[in-house]
Design a protein around this motif. Sequence first.
Motif, PDB file in Angstrom:
ATOM      1  N   GLY A  64      28.936  25.303  55.655  1.00 17.04           N
ATOM      2  CA  GLY A  64      28.084  24.673  54.588  1.00 17.04           C
ATOM      3  C   GLY A  64      26.694  25.167  54.575  1.00 17.04           C
ATOM      4  N   ALA A  65      26.439  26.262  55.366  1.00 15.32           N
ATOM      5  CA  ALA A  65      25.239  26.714  55.316  1.00 15.32           C
ATOM      6  C   ALA A  65      24.942  27.654  54.040  1.00 15.32           C
ATOM      7  N   PRO A  66      23.936  27.132  53.190  1.00 12.18           N
ATOM      8  CA  PRO A  66      24.043  27.587  51.787  1.00 12.18           C
ATOM      9  C   PRO A  66      23.800  29.025  51.815  1.00 12.18           C
ATOM     10  N   GLY A  67      24.719  29.750  50.930  1.00  9.79           N
ATOM     11  CA  GLY A  67      24.509  31.160  50.844  1.00  9.79           C
ATOM     12  C   GLY A  67      23.124  31.593  49.989  1.00  9.79           C
ATOM     13  N   GLY A  68      22.615  32.201  50.334  1.00 14.98           N
ATOM     14  CA  GLY A  68      21.281  32.657  49.722  1.00 14.98           C
ATOM     15  C   GLY A  68      20.121  32.230  50.569  1.00 14.98           C
ATOM     16  N   ALA A  69      20.323  31.317  51.559  1.00 15.26           N
ATOM     17  CA  ALA A  69      19.275  30.495  52.206  1.00 15.26           C
ATOM     18  C   ALA A  69      18.962  31.646  53.241  1.00 15.26           C
ATOM     19  N   THR A  70      17.937  31.502  53.820  1.00 17.54           N
ATOM     20  CA  THR A  70      17.721  32.492  55.159  1.00 17.54           C
ATOM     21  C   THR A  70      17.715  31.565  56.334  1.00 17.54           C
ATOM     22  N   TYR A  71      17.996  32.193  57.465  1.00 19.27           N
ATOM     23  CA  TYR A  71      17.976  31.624  58.748  1.00 19.27           C
ATOM     24  C   TYR A  71      17.145  32.381  59.707  1.00 19.27           C
ATOM     25  N   THR A  72      16.237  31.770  60.783  1.00 14.42           N
ATOM     26  CA  THR A  72      15.426  32.475  61.392  1.00 14.42           C
ATOM     27  C   THR A  72      15.871  32.398  62.944  1.00 14.42           C
ATOM     28  N   VAL A  73      15.892  33.302  63.678  1.00 13.61           N
ATOM     29  CA  VAL A  73      16.197  33.541  65.021  1.00 13.61           C
ATOM     30  C   VAL A  73      14.667  33.792  65.817  1.00 13.61           C
ATOM     31  N   VAL A  74      14.489  32.812  66.717  1.00 12.61           N
ATOM     32  CA  VAL A  74      13.234  32.941  67.332  1.00 12.61           C
ATOM     33  C   VAL A  74      13.226  32.919  68.967  1.00 12.61           C
ATOM     34  N   VAL A  75      12.916  33.944  69.622  1.00  8.83           N
ATOM     35  CA  VAL A  75      12.866  34.238  70.956  1.00  8.83           C
ATOM     36  C   VAL A  75      11.582  34.208  71.657  1.00  8.83           C
ATOM     37  N   THR A  76      11.368  33.262  72.520  1.00 11.95           N
ATOM     38  CA  THR A  76      10.444  33.034  73.422  1.00 11.95           C
ATOM     39  C   THR A  76      10.770  33.593  74.796  1.00 11.95           C
ATOM     40  N   ASP A  77       9.720  33.994  75.304  1.00 14.42           N
ATOM     41  CA  ASP A  77       9.865  34.555  76.801  1.00 14.42           C
ATOM     42  C   ASP A  77       9.635  33.249  77.770  1.00 14.42           C
ATOM     43  N   ALA A  78       9.617  33.432  78.793  1.00 16.13           N
ATOM     44  CA  ALA A  78       9.506  32.267  80.126  1.00 16.13           C
ATOM     45  C   ALA A  78       8.201  31.523  79.954  1.00 16.13           C
ATOM     46  N   THR A  79       7.331  32.250  79.286  1.00 17.45           N
ATOM     47  CA  THR A  79       5.897  31.574  79.526  1.00 17.45           C
ATOM     48  C   THR A  79       5.628  30.841  77.820  1.00 17.45           C
ATOM     49  N   GLY A  80       6.746  30.819  76.997  1.00 14.61           N
ATOM     50  CA  GLY A  80       6.696  30.255  75.873  1.00 14.61           C
ATOM     51  C   GLY A  80       6.197  31.110  74.741  1.00 14.61           C
ATOM     52  N   THR A  81       5.927  32.274  74.974  1.00 17.74           N
ATOM     53  CA  THR A  81       5.289  33.297  73.903  1.00 17.74           C
ATOM     54  C   THR A  81       6.535  33.811  73.186  1.00 17.74           C
ATOM     55  N   GLU A  82       6.079  33.714  71.932  1.00 16.79           N
ATOM     56  CA  GLU A  82       7.063  34.214  71.063  1.00 16.79           C
ATOM     57  C   GLU A  82       7.367  35.701  71.235  1.00 16.79           C
ATOM     58  N   VAL A  83       8.450  36.285  71.495  1.00 19.09           N
ATOM     59  CA  VAL A  83       8.512  37.835  71.657  1.00 19.09           C
ATOM     60  C   VAL A  83       9.533  38.395  70.599  1.00 19.09           C
ATOM     61  N   GLY A  84      10.119  37.420  69.886  1.00 14.06           N
ATOM     62  CA  GLY A  84      11.041  38.163  68.575  1.00 14.06           C
ATOM     63  C   GLY A  84      11.451  37.117  67.624  1.00 14.06           C
ATOM     64  N   ARG A  85      11.317  37.762  66.419  1.00 15.34           N
ATOM     65  CA  ARG A  85      11.656  36.658  65.138  1.00 15.34           C
ATOM     66  C   ARG A  85      12.339  37.262  64.466  1.00 15.34           C
ATOM     67  N   GLU A  86      13.305  36.960  63.721  1.00 13.22           N
ATOM     68  CA  GLU A  86      14.158  37.705  62.576  1.00 13.22           C
ATOM     69  C   GLU A  86      14.515  36.786  61.667  1.00 13.22           C
ATOM     70  N   VAL A  87      14.635  37.279  60.443  1.00 16.94           N
ATOM     71  CA  VAL A  87      14.835  36.343  59.302  1.00 16.94           C
ATOM     72  C   VAL A  87      15.991  36.883  58.663  1.00 16.94           C
ATOM     73  N   GLN A  88      17.125  36.430  58.343  1.00 18.24           N
ATOM     74  CA  GLN A  88      18.350  36.922  57.607  1.00 18.24           C
ATOM     75  C   GLN A  88      18.713  35.919  56.764  1.00 18.24           C
ATOM     76  N   PRO A  89      19.515  36.794  55.803  1.00 15.33           N
ATOM     77  CA  PRO A  89      20.088  35.773  54.679  1.00 15.33           C
ATOM     78  C   PRO A  89      21.323  35.244  55.299  1.00 15.33           C
ATOM     79  N   VAL A  90      21.918  34.081  54.561  1.00 11.89           N
ATOM     80  CA  VAL A  90      23.095  33.562  54.960  1.00 11.89           C
ATOM     81  C   VAL A  90      23.880  34.156  53.603  1.00 11.89           C
ATOM     82  N   PRO A  91      24.799  34.740  53.908  1.00 13.29           N
ATOM     83  CA  PRO A  91      25.499  35.363  52.673  1.00 13.29           C
ATOM     84  C   PRO A  91      26.023  34.463  51.576  1.00 13.29           C
ATOM     85  N   VAL A  92      26.241  35.092  50.712  1.00 12.69           N
ATOM     86  CA  VAL A  92      26.737  33.813  49.420  1.00 12.69           C
ATOM     87  C   VAL A  92      28.262  34.083  49.570  1.00 12.69           C
ATOM     88  N   GLY A  93      29.166  33.084  49.317  1.00 16.07           N
ATOM     89  CA  GLY A  93      30.396  32.968  49.337  1.00 16.07           C
ATOM     90  C   GLY A  93      31.189  33.170  50.307  1.00 16.07           C
TER      91      GLY A  93
END
Lengths: 181, 525
Positions: free
Chosen positions: B496-525
């Motif tokens: 049910g994730a809407p196609g065309g929307a985007t999802y965001t993966v966020v990674v924080t390290d042991a100190t809570g500092t963000e070390v990675g972020r990726e935004v990707q589209p949810v495919p349509v269909g």
Amino acid sequence: MDTAGEPVLDPGPEAPPPAGAPWFGDFARAERRSLVAFAWSLTGDLGAAEDLAQEALEAAWRQWGRVGGYDRPGTWARRVVANRAAGRSRRSGRERRANGRWFGRGDAVVTLDPPDDEFWTAVRGLPARQAQAVALHYLEDRSVADIAAVLGCAEATVRVHLHRGRLALARTLGLTEGDER
Amino acid sequence: MTPEAHDEAVLALVDERGRAAAAALLTAVEPAARRDGGSRAGRVGPSHPDARPGRPGPAAGHATGTQRRRGRRVVLAAAVVIVVVVGGVIALTGGDEPSTVAGGTADELVAGWLPEGMAASSAQRVGGGAILPDQVGGMVVVYGDGAAADPWAGPTLSVVSADVAPGGGPGGERITVSGHDAFVDEANGVSVSWDTGDGRIAVRGSVGVDRATVVAAAEGAAGAPTIAPTALPPGFVEIGRGTLDAMMGGGGPGYLGRGAGLVLTYVAGDPSGPDAAVSVFQRPGAEDAVDLVRLTSASTRPGEVRGRAAVVGDTGSGPGAPEPFVQWREPSGLLTTVSGAGVDEATLLRIAEGLRPAQPGEIEGLAVRTEDAGASSPSGTDGSALALTSEVVVGTGVHDGAEWRLLLTERGGLQQVELSYRGSAASTGWPADRGVPPFVHGTSTGATWSAPVAFGLVHAGSRVTIDLPEFDTIVPQLLPVEDEDLLGFVAFLPPGAPGGATYTVVVTDATGTEVGREVQPVPVG
């Protein structure tokens, strides 16, 4: 890459879009074709045009919290394209084609009838601002006010660009009274 | 008539011409705009994957696509691999351009002579599990008149066995060949193709080979990758054989192999000067594969380069031609292709003749210079290199009734994290001689997978969250990598994730500092 004059491009953390902002997916879907066409009209290279359009959309996405709140976020995206197209060499297209075969992708070209191709070639021969104004005028039937917003100049300046650009096109294309396409 | 009235009349003509040209342009770019929404890594907007050719035959006449250049910010970083299933073809699409990687063989060549003003622009390692758009593995075998002086210049039959995912159907008129469903396409030459249990077979005749001959050959190709001699026209013999990457696309089948390779690109250094580029491709290949590029390029002839039999041709079609190429096999076993845009054939051949063995570290040095000249630096590559002596299973599980496996592997100078599920795999990698980036993220979409999935690798102590609008934040289980301070993760996005929307993966390290972020589209269909 020359980004002078580009609307704010701070790649900071995304902010949530304001209430009422269009959904970004809708925005991108609605704008992509026009952005590619606008970029192609200025570069004549489909690969470069696709890149420019994508860069503009990505820039919009990164700042969607701000851009999404604009009345016309598409104007902002066109400004990105216009600014970046000016510094975009055809070299990138050549490089792409040189190694495109490896990637199984043929040469990306826009195929137009000769009169249409001739028209856009003539547009690209205009001074940059004239070309941008003329392209926006014809591609999207944009008002002078809209074009001024994209180019970041006064409406009177746009009128001058359009008038001079169109007359120059008439000369280049050899159009005289009584001609028909 | 006053001058003003004359101007108005002329401007009206310009307007008429301009509106017509605008309408034509908007129509012409529509395929490209639709394609960009999907294959262009779809960082934004919905996915509309354009069909990759799943059968032999010339590509569409225009807007066939381009290599994506997305800056060099991920040159050393792990790049995203998206698996899209399009028209039955699994295409591994790099989210960004192929990684520049150290490694390779000692026999690789670099330019020893270049025209004035031309200089090295980039060095990229591709294939072999690296990030290469539209990878499809497989074989092609070609038959022609064995008595002809140049059998490639006459009618040919070719059989392609590609390990594309069945499904979607190759398209065309449905017929029966050797008791199974097949499809005939006569759009440009005749081709007959059908799906097998693990791929697709296509038999194609060059222009001038009639339908009956191709269908008969298809009947004899049930044991592909070859055609039974009795199913061939009289006098036809095998004249070429090799992997699909020997064909180099070029408007033909468009298939690509999976062999590891190196691509060096040289461009005119002065943007205001000559507008030219030359690329040198090197990958393992057989002598019999040299001629295969003739399948996909209409204008070719036999030639000689560096004392070796070669194929010389030109694929230039649009404004700015010529776009010559030459392909041969080096004694080292490297199938080598030099292709140019905006350079003439004589110049290209001189560059090819002048290639020389790279000095130790020279290609790596070129890659470093390329990165220095690029944009922002890649994400962190701190930490020591990971010693992988064999494939490591990070974790397994079951989703929607099918098992998935998350692996760590090393291929072609790249280490990668690979997710296998429902008979196909997606992977994302980083240079083997570098430390694991703090956030390695891959994603896979496609019709053969029941749901979009994010997967990857992070350092121990990290936390991974995935935000999808209108859904609760996903916190995937982290899977320890044995004997390493690394954690894998796999997260299937909710139905049910809407196609065309985007999802965001966020990674924080042991100190809570963000070390990675990726935004990707949810495919349509």
